[in-house]
Motif scaffolding. Structure first.
Motif, mmCIF file in Angstrom:
data_model
loop_
_atom_site.group_PDB
_atom_site.id
_atom_site.type_symbol
_atom_site.label_atom_id
_atom_site.label_comp_id
_atom_site.label_asym_id
_atom_site.label_seq_id
_atom_site.Cartn_x
_atom_site.Cartn_y
_atom_site.Cartn_z
ATOM 1 N N ALA A 92 73.800 9.026 7.398
ATOM 2 C CA ALA A 92 72.429 10.180 8.149
ATOM 3 C C ALA A 92 72.933 11.636 9.105
ATOM 4 C CB ALA A 92 71.292 10.257 8.122
ATOM 5 N N VAL A 93 74.186 11.921 9.181
ATOM 6 C CA VAL A 93 74.664 12.530 10.389
ATOM 7 C C VAL A 93 74.890 14.037 10.522
ATOM 8 C CG1 VAL A 93 75.587 10.227 12.015
ATOM 9 C CG2 VAL A 93 76.793 12.343 9.946
ATOM 10 N N ASP A 94 74.434 14.598 8.897
ATOM 11 C CA ASP A 94 75.226 15.918 8.371
ATOM 12 C C ASP A 94 73.886 16.769 9.341
ATOM 13 O OD1 ASP A 94 77.137 15.283 7.229
ATOM 14 O OD2 ASP A 94 76.145 15.809 5.534
ATOM 15 N N SER A 95 73.402 16.385 9.883
ATOM 16 C CA SER A 95 71.955 17.748 10.207
ATOM 17 C C SER A 95 71.931 17.854 11.196
ATOM 18 C CB SER A 95 70.474 16.991 9.150
ATOM 19 O OG SER A 95 70.422 17.135 8.160
ATOM 20 N N TYR A 96 71.956 16.664 12.065
ATOM 21 C CA TYR A 96 72.361 16.374 12.967
ATOM 22 C C TYR A 96 73.395 17.514 14.095
ATOM 23 C CZ TYR A 96 72.889 15.116 18.194
ATOM 24 O OH TYR A 96 72.711 15.438 19.447
ATOM 25 N N ALA A 154 82.295 21.961 33.221
ATOM 26 C CA ALA A 154 81.926 20.152 33.273
ATOM 27 C C ALA A 154 81.108 19.812 31.843
ATOM 28 C CB ALA A 154 81.127 19.903 35.135
ATOM 29 N N HIS A 155 81.322 18.992 31.735
ATOM 30 C CA HIS A 155 80.852 17.733 30.548
ATOM 31 C C HIS A 155 79.979 16.540 30.623
ATOM 32 C CE1 HIS A 155 82.740 20.941 28.434
ATOM 33 N NE2 HIS A 155 83.924 20.660 28.794
ATOM 34 N N THR A 156 78.763 16.453 30.261
ATOM 35 C CA THR A 156 77.836 14.800 30.116
ATOM 36 C C THR A 156 78.259 14.479 28.742
ATOM 37 O OG1 THR A 156 75.699 15.981 29.734
ATOM 38 C CG2 THR A 156 76.401 15.941 32.031
ATOM 39 N N VAL A 157 77.722 13.446 28.490
ATOM 40 C CA VAL A 157 77.865 12.336 27.454
ATOM 41 C C VAL A 157 76.725 11.584 27.795
ATOM 42 C CG1 VAL A 157 78.230 10.353 26.048
ATOM 43 C CG2 VAL A 157 80.513 12.194 26.948
ATOM 44 N N GLU A 158 75.702 11.985 26.680
ATOM 45 C CA GLU A 158 74.224 11.866 26.409
ATOM 46 C C GLU A 158 73.276 11.748 25.301
ATOM 47 O OE1 GLU A 158 71.301 14.261 29.625
ATOM 48 O OE2 GLU A 158 73.231 14.406 30.441
ATOM 49 N N SER A 159 73.095 10.246 25.035
ATOM 50 C CA SER A 159 72.028 10.063 23.703
ATOM 51 C C SER A 159 70.488 10.993 23.612
ATOM 52 C CB SER A 159 71.810 8.323 23.788
ATOM 53 O OG SER A 159 73.101 7.714 23.626
ATOM 54 N N THR A 160 70.858 11.030 21.973
ATOM 55 C CA THR A 160 69.480 10.993 22.032
ATOM 56 C C THR A 160 68.446 10.490 22.398
ATOM 57 O OG1 THR A 160 70.075 11.029 19.638
ATOM 58 C CG2 THR A 160 70.177 13.337 20.143
ATOM 59 N N ASN A 189 73.978 9.469 18.054
ATOM 60 C CA ASN A 189 73.884 10.256 18.876
ATOM 61 C C ASN A 189 73.387 10.705 19.540
ATOM 62 O OD1 ASN A 189 73.968 11.334 15.422
ATOM 63 N ND2 ASN A 189 71.844 11.433 15.501
ATOM 64 N N TYR A 190 74.570 12.263 19.655
ATOM 65 C CA TYR A 190 74.597 12.121 21.638
ATOM 66 C C TYR A 190 74.969 13.696 21.723
ATOM 67 C CZ TYR A 190 80.142 11.595 21.099
ATOM 68 O OH TYR A 190 81.128 11.772 20.771
ATOM 69 N N PHE A 191 74.753 14.362 22.979
ATOM 70 C CA PHE A 191 75.387 15.680 23.259
ATOM 71 C C PHE A 191 75.882 15.689 24.716
ATOM 72 C CE2 PHE A 191 70.924 14.732 24.215
ATOM 73 C CZ PHE A 191 70.891 15.330 25.432
ATOM 74 N N GLY A 199 76.117 23.576 20.763
ATOM 75 C CA GLY A 199 76.542 23.070 19.241
ATOM 76 C C GLY A 199 77.442 21.819 19.867
ATOM 77 N N MET A 200 77.772 21.738 21.152
ATOM 78 C CA MET A 200 78.260 20.493 21.748
ATOM 79 C C MET A 200 77.763 19.063 21.283
ATOM 80 S SD MET A 200 80.698 20.390 25.042
ATOM 81 C CE MET A 200 81.841 18.768 25.369
ATOM 82 N N LYS A 201 78.136 18.563 20.357
ATOM 83 C CA LYS A 201 77.166 17.157 19.799
ATOM 84 C C LYS A 201 77.968 16.439 18.840
ATOM 85 C CE LYS A 201 73.533 19.453 18.970
ATOM 86 N NZ LYS A 201 71.857 19.676 17.643
ATOM 87 N N GLY A 202 77.741 15.123 18.887
ATOM 88 C CA GLY A 202 79.114 14.080 18.091
ATOM 89 C C GLY A 202 77.987 12.958 18.329
ATOM 90 N N SER A 203 78.440 11.813 16.786
ATOM 91 C CA SER A 203 77.919 10.769 16.476
ATOM 92 C C SER A 203 78.608 9.757 16.585
ATOM 93 C CB SER A 203 77.385 11.627 14.826
ATOM 94 O OG SER A 203 76.351 12.136 15.156
ATOM 95 N N ILE A 204 78.260 8.809 16.850
ATOM 96 C CA ILE A 204 78.926 7.310 16.732
ATOM 97 C C ILE A 204 78.428 6.523 15.505
ATOM 98 C CG2 ILE A 204 79.708 5.424 17.993
ATOM 99 C CD1 ILE A 204 80.773 7.937 18.675
#
Length: 214
Positions: A92-96, A154-160, A189-191, A199-204
């Motif tokens: 279930a990652v499509d919506s995010y 600059a970017h970050t990797v942070e969990s929701t 899920n992270y961003f 829209g800079m998002k990702g999922s593992i």
């Protein structure tokens, strides 16, 4: 005396006649050589003809026996690498990930690998504002490396929510600036905090026990 002289004349005449006869026979013809039974049969030489080879002298190609005939090689069978499709059941990652324009529904299957690299600042969302690939499926115990491209600021990797991912302050330098080893199944899920609105998002997706889409 007269009789004795007459006999001598007759003998002389007979001897002369015999000598003349032998001389005539000798002059008329040459004697043929006598061939004895033990002499080999003479062979003709210098005839200019070649003898016809016999069947044993003619080169012929022998028909290969079954042992000589190579057997056809067996066609090798191709073995596919085992793997469970990540879409069955679908995480279930499509919506995010819907706001991320570089997400097309593809979930990269990185299982059976100890680690995988995800780009930070890849081209997406109108500039270098994406994670690539945005969705990855790994085994429990695998390590994910986030590698900054150095583009997009600059970017970050942070969990929701209360997730474990936290790269700290925003980073602009290129390189692997953050990594995490996942030890529990689920969806993470992270961003990127500075570019979440773009829209800079990702999922593992980790392991086999995770929420699935309806």
């Amino acid at each position: 005396m007269a009789d004795r002289q007459t006999r001598r004349q007759v003998v002389a005449l007979l001897a002369g006649a015999a000598s003349a006869g032998l001389a005539g026979c000798s002059d008329g013809a040459e004697s043929e050589p006598t061939v004895s039974a033990g002499d080999p049969t003479p062979t003709a030489t210098g005839t200019g003809t070649e003898s016809t080879p016999t069947a044993t002298e003619t080169d012929t190609e022998s028909t290969p026996t079954p042992e000589q005939t190579p057997s056809p090689e067996e066609t090798p069978t191709q073995t596919e690498e085992p793997g469970t499709p990540t879409t069955n059941p679908r995480p279930a990652v499509d919506s995010y990930l819907a706001p991320a324009d570089n997400y097309d529904g593809t979930i990269v299957d990185a299982r059976r690998r100890s680690q995988i690299t995800v780009g930070v600042g890849v081209e997406a969302n109108g500039g270098p504002f994406g994670f690539g690939p945005p969705a990855v499926h790994v085994d429990n115990g695998a390590t994910v490396l986030w590698e900054w491209t150095g583009a997009g600021g600059a970017h970050t990797v942070e969990s929701t929510g209360d997730g474990p991912l936290d790269s700290g302050d925003a980073i602009g330098e290129p390189g692997v600036n953050y990594s995490y080893t996942f030890e529990e199944d689920g969806i993470y899920n992270y961003f990127c905090a500075p570019h979440q609105s773009l829209g800079m998002k990702g999922s593992i997706i980790v392991g086999d026990d995770y929420p699935t889409s309806e």
